[in-house]
Enzyme design. Structure first.
Site, PDB file in Angstrom:
ATOM      1  N   ASP A  58      -4.786   8.828  11.198  1.00 47.67           N
ATOM      2  CA  ASP A  58      -3.460   8.308  11.499  1.00 47.67           C
ATOM      3  C   ASP A  58      -2.950   8.752  12.858  1.00 47.67           C
ATOM      4  OD1 ASP A  58      -2.615   6.689   9.233  1.00 47.67           O
ATOM      5  OD2 ASP A  58      -2.889   8.533   8.081  1.00 47.67           O
ATOM      6  N   GLU A  96       0.884  -1.160   0.000  1.00 51.60           N
ATOM      7  CA  GLU A  96       0.000   0.000   0.000  1.00 51.60           C
ATOM      8  C   GLU A  96       0.921   1.208   0.000  1.00 51.60           C
ATOM      9  OE1 GLU A  96      -2.359   0.327   3.489  1.00 51.60           O
ATOM     10  OE2 GLU A  96      -3.317  -1.610   3.222  1.00 51.60           O
TER      11      GLU A  96
END
Lengths: 424, 264
Positions: free
Chosen positions: B60, B49
């Site tokens: 995140d 990814e």
């Protein structure tokens, strides 16, 4: 409480033809650009709000709080000495600065805190820029016995140190955010990270009419009381509607609240004033609607300040509360449809209006609201003699005295005990 | 059959899960990231990814935030993403891109899909785009032959898992816990339950991400999922250099090859 609202302060919450579609779209704007992990919570909130907004018990409870706790209705005050500088226009101020906690923010906060209780959640998180929303949230949480955590950009905790102390005094935990530009946008990022982790027990009490559906419509509705009251007061006290309504726009909650009182009056111009910072042409500003492009931030599609790669730009404004590179999606829609217009006011123009209102009317406005005041002076010159302008004075300026003292060089170091001054 | 389907079939034939590793493009530099992605694939990764660094990565944790920041401060541009994907594809590796929606929206959804496909990318993982808002992306991914990897979470209702699975292709991304990215000491026990629920709605392979950092974690997840996704732990390794990425990939690759027995 059959008598609640007989003075006309009843909160106008039920749906109108200005509502978004059921997924939160105002034309091409709005919606839900959010992680799947938060969709269940947004659905829960939508269901709870859709029930509450037509439930007489909820409306009465909200109305009672607005009246007996926040002090509504807020006054409508004419500002004749200030208006001497406005090209012959008459200027009226909707005095949201006189609400408990000193700004319009209390309206939305009381509504969402009530909803939090109805949803059975015990913990509230919120972001704050200038600290007004954080203080209002901490206040409502103290009132209702909710746990409260406020995220605030580190830069803003310094600009608004007094508000940090107020929030802590009210029992809230204040967490300085040290990522990104360390201002409002980053505080929202951090609050979202908390929310996705603690969503089962926590309500995110968003402070502006932006974000994912249902926040834009819900926050707007909790502030519609501003416009409804102001319209009635104009008719009662002045005998006519204003030619224009002026409000400052960061995320856009006070503006959307007052605009909605007049949105079905086509002859009333609705004008939003954005933070022009050092000037829109300098690139150092927060004038999202004047200079932004379509994008997706914090859950909604709206105008945004972004670079050619779609990275979000930092906004710049002397006003911490307007220092945000996005804007609520309904404002994007009102701009596109032409029902409202949006203009930029520089830091310098806003500070001139800040001082002028202080010295002509004895009212120290929030620097955010000073953008609307500066806009009203401009509108007055355009509309001319006999025109009537309504300004949403969204907050008071006590929190801004330190900033103003520096801007106008009001503190003589020789009078000071500590020659180093403050680091704020 | 898409390249991702072939990959999951091959892993299934070997009785193991696929190892999917995340690294941000441009971290610590554009060229370093290309090399680190190659190392990850050489050392046992089945798919990478490639993250598109974004200014406001709300899903995140601190590790990926810091890496994104560093990449952006180093001058990373979206065009560097495509050259990074191209370098993986040219070497025979498989790459999907993981990105927040605004950079795609701003680039133009169809143009982004076109350029990603031209670079040899296989699809997009979209952490802040749900199928409800994905009309443009559904059309563009069809037009350019890309896979659409949407996410499901422990909080997803049955109805939403079904809706998300129907809109997905390639694989379904199951987030193992409620929270942001970041290595954890234990794999959340919500992951197994979520995968079991998702199986009832789809025959797509299901990969599990968030919090996996060791060979033992990988073995545990491989016991119930078709793919094991590792992000923050690889980003931490990338900070320490090629050898660390190689060692972590090898440890995880061994892990996905010894799937833990599933409780009856």
């Amino acid at each position: 409480m059959a008598h609640a609202g007989q003075r006309g302060t009843a909160a106008p919450l039920p749906p109108t033809r200005h509502d978004p579609d059921e997924r939160g779209h105002f034309g091409p704007w709005g919606g839900r650009f959010m992680p799947e992990a938060l969709i269940a919570a947004l659905d829960e909130l939508s269901v709870a709000y859709d029930k509450a907004r037509i439930d007489p018990d909820f409306i009465n409870s909200f109305d009672r709080l607005l009246r007996d706790y926040a002090g509504r209705p807020s006054l409508l005050t004419e500002a004749p000495r200030f208006a001497e500088h406005a090209g012959g226009a008459r200027i009226f101020l909707k005095r949201e600065d006189l609400n408990h906690t000193g700004s319009h923010k209390i309206n939305n906060v009381l509504g969402q805190a009530l909803l939090t209780k109805r949803m059975g959640k015990q913990r509230v998180i919120a972001e704050t820029g200038a600290g007004q929303h954080g203080v209002a949230t901490a206040t409502a949480c103290a009132l209702m016995g909710l746990d409260c955590v406020i995220y605030m950009g580190e830069v803003d905790t310094r600009r608004q140190a007094l508000n940090v102390a107020r929030m802590r005094l009210l029992g809230a935990e204040v967490i300085p955010v040290k990522t990104g530009s360390r201002t409002l946008k980053d505080a929202i990022n951090e609050a979202l990270r908390d929310w996705v982790t603690n969503v089962a027990t926590t309500h995110y009490l968003l402070g502006t009419a932006a974000g994912a559906h249902p926040f834009p419509v819900m926050v707007r509705d909790f502030h519609r009381v501003i416009g409804i009251e102001a319209r009635r007061q104009m008719l009662e006290q002045v005998g006519r509607l204003p030619d224009a309504v002026a409000a400052c726009v960061g995320g856009g909650s006070n503006a959307i609240g007052i605009f909605h009182g007049f949105i079905d009056d086509p002859d009333v111009r609705l004008v939003g004033f954005e933070p022009g910072g050092e000037g829109v042409d300098t690139g150092r500003h927060g004038a999202t609607l004047s200079a932004g492009t379509a994008g997706v931030l914090h859950g909604a599609r709206s105008y945004l300040l972004q670079d050619p790669d779609g990275q979000i730009s930092e906004a710049h404004s002397i006003s911490a509360g307007l220092d945000y590179p996005g804007v609520g999606p309904e404002h994007s829609w009102l701009k596109d449809t032409g029902r409202a217009e949006y203009r930029a006011i520089t830091d310098a123009e806003a500070m001139d209006a800040f001082k002028l209102l202080s010295q002509t009317e004895g009212i120290i406005p929030a620097i955010e609201s000073a953008h609307a005041l500066a806009g009203a002076l401009r509108l007055g010159h355009e509309l001319g003699e006999g025109s009537v302008i309504l300004v949403n004075l969204s907050g008071r300026g006590d929190k801004d005295v330190d900033t103003a003292a520096k801007w106008f060089d009001l503190i003589d170091p020789a009078e000071h005990d500590s020659p180093d001054g403050r680091d704020g | 059959m898409s390249s991702l389907a072939t990959m999951f079939d091959a892993c299934r034939a070997e009785d193991r899960a696929a190892l999917i590793g995340y690294l941000p493009a441009g971290y610590p530099t554009v060229e370093d990231a290309k090399r680190l992605l190659a190392v990850l694939l050489d050392s046992g990764g089945d798919l990478v990814e490639v993250g598109l660094p974004f200014s406001d990565p709300v899903m995140d944790g601190p590790t990926i935030q810091a890496a994104s920041d560093r990449a952006l401060r180093g001058g990373f541009r979206v065009r560097d993403l495509f050259t990074t994907v191209e370098s993986v594809a040219r070497a025979g590796g498989r790459a999907v891109v993981m990105t927040y929606w605004n950079p795609v929206h701003h680039y133009g959804v169809d143009a982004f899909a076109r350029d990603l496909a031209a670079a040899g990318g296989l699809g997009l993982i979209t952490p802040d785009l749900v199928p409800d808002e994905a009309e443009d992306w559904l059309a563009a991914s069809e037009a350019h032959g890309l896979d659409r990897i949407f996410l499901v979470a422990p909080s997803s209702t049955e109805e939403r898992i079904a809706l998300t699975a129907r809109a997905s292709s390639g694989f379904l991304y199951a987030t193992s816990l409620m929270g942001v990215t970041g290595a954890r000491d234990v794999v959340s026990n919500a992951a197994g339950a979520l995968v079991r629920r998702a199986r009832a709605h789809t025959t797509l392979p299901i990969a599990v991400g968030l919090g996996v950092r060791s060979g033992d974690h990988a073995a545990e997840v491989a016991g119930f999922a078709d793919g094991v996704i590792v992000g923050s732990a690889f980003v931490t390794a990338a900070r320490d250099g090629e050898a660390a990425v190689r060692a972590l990939a090898a440890e995880l690759a061994a892990g996905v090859r010894r799937p833990a027995a599933q409780p009856a």
